[in-house]
Design a protein around this motif. Structure first.
Motif: not given
Length: 109
Positions: A8-15
């Motif tokens: 899995r790749v963890a991403l910050p919340t997107l805008v």
């Protein structure tokens, strides 16, 4: 392939800085709750709502109304607002919003 912590790749919340939540005035197309829920489901944590509602977000009163409405769904995502300045009187409203201390809480949105 089964997803694991290693795959899995963890991403910050997107805008999403260009959304049309359609509230107030066009709720038949979507409202803040339905659109904020859709944004949240898609991994969007912050949205910036466009001012083309009915009435348009071109006055401090209209801006304050949208901020009030957004508080009801703020757990779903952070909703920010654009101010529609299409005429000189709107620029005066925007200047008042930005410079007058009584509007400080609105600017935080």
């Amino acid at each position: 392939m089964q997803a694991t912590a290693a795959t899995r790749v963890a991403l910050p919340t997107l805008v999403d800085c260009h959304v049309h939540f359609r509230e107030p005035g066009l709720e038949a197309k979507g409202d803040m709750r339905s659109e904020a829920a859709a944004a949240h489901a898609g991994g969007i944590g912050v949205v910036c709502d466009m001012p083309n509602t009915k009435p348009p977000t071109q006055t401090i009163a209209a801006f304050a109304d949208k901020v009030r409405r957004a508080k009801a769904v703020e757990a779903l995502c952070d909703i920010r607002f654009f101010f529609g300045a299409t005429a000189h009187e709107h620029l005066r409203e925007l200047e008042a919003l930005w410079t007058q201390p009584q509007h400080a809480a609105l600017k935080a949105r």
